[in-house]
Design a protein around this motif. Sequence first.
Motif, PDB file in Angstrom:
ATOM      1  N   GLN A   7      10.817  17.841   7.676  1.00 52.94           N
ATOM      2  CA  GLN A   7      11.780  17.390   8.673  1.00 52.94           C
ATOM      3  C   GLN A   7      13.197  17.792   8.292  1.00 52.94           C
ATOM      4  O   GLN A   7      13.975  18.218   9.145  1.00 52.94           O
ATOM      5  N   LYS A  10      13.625  21.478   8.936  1.00 53.43           N
ATOM      6  CA  LYS A  10      13.745  21.760  10.364  1.00 53.43           C
ATOM      7  C   LYS A  10      15.161  21.496  10.862  1.00 53.43           C
ATOM      8  O   LYS A  10      15.683  22.235  11.690  1.00 53.43           O
ATOM      9  N   SER A  15      16.215  28.797  11.564  1.00 49.76           N
ATOM     10  CA  SER A  15      14.934  29.408  11.900  1.00 49.76           C
ATOM     11  C   SER A  15      15.180  30.874  12.215  1.00 49.76           C
ATOM     12  O   SER A  15      15.810  31.210  13.218  1.00 49.76           O
ATOM     13  N   ARG A  37      10.784  27.413   3.254  1.00 45.48           N
ATOM     14  CA  ARG A  37      10.233  26.798   4.462  1.00 45.48           C
ATOM     15  C   ARG A  37       8.714  26.968   4.520  1.00 45.48           C
ATOM     16  O   ARG A  37       7.981  26.054   4.895  1.00 45.48           O
ATOM     17  N   THR A  41       6.024  23.879   4.495  1.00 47.95           N
ATOM     18  CA  THR A  41       5.147  23.767   5.658  1.00 47.95           C
ATOM     19  C   THR A  41       3.682  23.845   5.258  1.00 47.95           C
ATOM     20  O   THR A  41       2.857  23.065   5.740  1.00 47.95           O
TER      21      THR A  41
END
Length: 46
Positions: A7, A10, A15, A37, A41
């Motif tokens: 979270q 994000k 991105s 990332r 993930t």
Amino acid sequence: MHKILAQINKIILPSFTKQGLDISKVEKRQMAITGCRYFVTSRTLG
């Protein structure tokens, strides 16, 4: 713990896929962010 990191990633980290980044022309900093990332993930999903 990994869900919390996901979270945070994000929210904070950019991105690059939304920016249309060409993977063959990335800088080392961008590759490190992408790797971080991916690691978080994959740990969250697995």
